[in-house]
Design a protein around this motif. Sequence first.
Motif, PDB file in Angstrom:
ATOM      1  N   VAL A   1       0.839  -1.200   0.000  1.00  0.00           N
ATOM      2  CA  VAL A   1       0.000   0.000   0.000  1.00  0.00           C
ATOM      3  C   VAL A   1       0.875   1.251   0.000  1.00  0.00           C
ATOM      4  N   LYS A   2       1.936   1.248   0.777  1.00  0.00           N
ATOM      5  CA  LYS A   2       2.836   2.395   0.834  1.00  0.00           C
ATOM      6  C   LYS A   2       3.535   2.612  -0.519  1.00  0.00           C
TER       7      LYS A   2
ATOM      8  N   LYS B   1      -6.804   8.891  -9.257  1.00  0.00           N
ATOM      9  CA  LYS B   1      -5.416   8.448  -9.238  1.00  0.00           C
ATOM     10  C   LYS B   1      -5.233   7.048  -8.657  1.00  0.00           C
ATOM     11  N   SER B   2      -6.022   6.708  -7.661  1.00  0.00           N
ATOM     12  CA  SER B   2      -5.818   5.414  -7.008  1.00  0.00           C
ATOM     13  C   SER B   2      -6.182   4.231  -7.900  1.00  0.00           C
TER      14      SER B   2
ATOM     15  N   ASP C   1      -4.811  16.345  -6.501  1.00  0.00           N
ATOM     16  CA  ASP C   1      -4.275  15.213  -5.750  1.00  0.00           C
ATOM     17  C   ASP C   1      -5.049  13.921  -5.972  1.00  0.00           C
ATOM     18  N   ASN C   2      -6.300  14.017  -6.430  1.00  0.00           N
ATOM     19  CA  ASN C   2      -7.133  12.822  -6.579  1.00  0.00           C
ATOM     20  C   ASN C   2      -7.437  12.443  -8.015  1.00  0.00           C
TER      21      ASN C   2
ATOM     22  N   ALA D   1       1.637   9.148  -6.186  1.00  0.00           N
ATOM     23  CA  ALA D   1       2.028  10.526  -5.894  1.00  0.00           C
ATOM     24  C   ALA D   1       3.097  11.030  -6.875  1.00  0.00           C
TER      25      ALA D   1
ATOM     26  N   HIS E   1       2.405   1.699  -3.494  1.00  0.00           N
ATOM     27  CA  HIS E   1       1.401   2.163  -4.452  1.00  0.00           C
ATOM     28  C   HIS E   1       1.110   3.645  -4.234  1.00  0.00           C
ATOM     29  N   LYS E   2       1.015   4.056  -2.992  1.00  0.00           N
ATOM     30  CA  LYS E   2       0.751   5.462  -2.676  1.00  0.00           C
ATOM     31  C   LYS E   2       1.891   6.354  -3.183  1.00  0.00           C
ATOM     32  N   ASN E   3       3.132   5.918  -2.997  1.00  0.00           N
ATOM     33  CA  ASN E   3       4.273   6.687  -3.496  1.00  0.00           C
ATOM     34  C   ASN E   3       4.296   6.714  -5.023  1.00  0.00           C
TER      35      ASN E   3
END
Length: 114
Positions: free
Chosen positions: A45-46, A94-95, A77-78, A53, A48-50
Amino acid sequence: MFISDAMAQAAGAAGGENVLMQFLPFILIIAVFYFLMIRPQQKRVKEHKNMVAALRRGDNVITSGGIVAKVSKVIDDNEIELEIASGVKVKVIKSTISTVVGKPAPANDTADKK
């Protein structure tokens, strides 16, 4: 008569060490779950978040729906805008980006001079 004496002795023999031995398997199971399931998932998860971003204009991506596209604009941001075909642009969250296929190659001025 003998049975009641035996039960009384067994009940009196219970101590603090026996309680610890009863909970030890549960503690070991929780530790195994943490190291084999929870911790790796948190790491993914970390990452993927990076990755999300760090998305920039021009990146080639694959969405979770399987669409291969190029990032044409980062809205906020989204949301980002993807170009899925020539002149066809869609806005996505983005996710939903699952993979960055490749970053565009940086411009190299020395290659043009040769």
